[in-house]
Design an enzyme around this catalytic site. Structure first.
Site, mmCIF file in Angstrom:
data_model
loop_
_atom_site.group_PDB
_atom_site.id
_atom_site.type_symbol
_atom_site.label_atom_id
_atom_site.label_comp_id
_atom_site.label_asym_id
_atom_site.label_seq_id
_atom_site.Cartn_x
_atom_site.Cartn_y
_atom_site.Cartn_z
ATOM 1 N N SER A 1 0.838 -1.204 0.000
ATOM 2 C CA SER A 1 0.000 0.000 0.000
ATOM 3 C C SER A 1 0.873 1.255 0.000
ATOM 4 O O SER A 1 0.619 2.206 -0.750
ATOM 5 C CB SER A 1 -0.917 0.004 1.221
ATOM 6 O OG SER A 1 -1.847 -1.047 1.162
ATOM 7 N N ARG B 1 0.355 8.072 5.993
ATOM 8 C CA ARG B 1 -0.602 7.364 6.853
ATOM 9 C C ARG B 1 -2.026 7.853 6.611
ATOM 10 O O ARG B 1 -2.977 7.066 6.650
ATOM 11 C CB ARG B 1 -0.238 7.556 8.328
ATOM 12 C CG ARG B 1 0.984 6.788 8.762
ATOM 13 C CD ARG B 1 0.637 5.372 9.193
ATOM 14 N NE ARG B 1 1.832 4.545 9.265
ATOM 15 C CZ ARG B 1 1.820 3.241 9.450
ATOM 16 N NH1 ARG B 1 0.661 2.599 9.567
ATOM 17 N NH2 ARG B 1 2.939 2.548 9.503
ATOM 18 N N HIS C 1 -3.140 6.448 3.352
ATOM 19 C CA HIS C 1 -3.354 5.016 3.556
ATOM 20 C C HIS C 1 -4.697 4.757 4.235
ATOM 21 O O HIS C 1 -5.411 3.802 3.890
ATOM 22 C CB HIS C 1 -2.214 4.457 4.410
ATOM 23 C CG HIS C 1 -2.288 2.989 4.649
ATOM 24 N ND1 HIS C 1 -2.602 2.451 5.878
ATOM 25 C CD2 HIS C 1 -2.087 1.931 3.823
ATOM 26 C CE1 HIS C 1 -2.594 1.127 5.806
ATOM 27 N NE2 HIS C 1 -2.285 0.782 4.567
#
Length: 215
Positions: A21, A44, A47
């Site tokens: 990812s 993050r 994600h």
């Protein structure tokens, strides 16, 4: 493993899924203005949201990442505006340094005072938190009214947070509250526009705690 479909996942190993990812994010993000210390937080958040537009809309005070790491390592309190943020945060990493993740919005005294003043619990929760969490991280992902009240308290010298993560989502006052936060000369992480939410606020906190843990 039979998924009863012609499609097969690349992998079912959690670590490999996360690694792939992040590779995809690195490949697809394109040009960006973030610094080396800011980029892990952007990663993050993308994600968690699969939203590059949101990721690219993030704004960082120059001292934000350093201040967040310092607050965590010093065991300062993390104040969440709602339980969704509190539940999602990796509390083990916060507590490793002596900190706690607190949310005040459902406290009985907060509920009673909000009723008495005919205002929102989010506003009263920020007033209570300001008295108990000096130097802490205020993480607001849901309630623009909480962020606006925190900004008022900061301007009037009644709140002194170490870092404000202001990422509320919504159509009423969300974008405006974040624009007001970005005007302050205090450490903050926010974004431009209506997007945000508890999930991305959690992602920012977890990224900071990872950075604090790694040293």
């Amino acid at each position: 493993m039979d998924f009863r479909t012609e499609f097969r996942p690349i992998t079912v190993q959690p670590q490999q899924i996360e690694e792939r990812s992040f590779q995809i994010i690195d490949e697809e993000i394109g040009k960006h203005h973030f610094t080396e210390e800011q980029y892990p937080i952007v990663q993050r958040i993308i994600h968690a949201s699969a939203d590059f537009e949101l990721g690219k809309s993030l704004l960082f005070h120059p001292d934000a990442v350093r201040a967040g790491i310092e607050a965590i390592r010093s065991g300062k309190t993390v104040v969440a505006d709602v339980q969704m943020v509190q539940v999602g945060v990796n509390k083990t990493r916060i507590e490793k340094f002596g900190g706690k993740v607190k949310v005040y919005i459902s406290d009985e005294d907060v509920i009673a005072e909000a009723k008495r003043l005919n205002t929102t619990r989010a506003i009263i929760a920020m007033r209570k938190a300001a008295k108990e969490a000096e130097g802490g991280i205020f993480a607001i992902g849901n309630a623009p009214t909480a962020l606006l009240e925190l900004i008022r308290l900061i301007k009037e010298g009644e709140a002194r947070p170490g870092l404000v993560i202001g990422l509320p989502v919504g159509f009423v006052s969300a974008a405006e509250s974040k624009a007001e936060l970005a005007k302050l000369d205090i450490p903050f992480i926010t974004n431009i526009g209506r997007k945000g939410g508890s999930t991305v606020t959690v992602a920012a906190l977890n990224a900071l705690s990872l950075l604090a843990e790694r040293g």
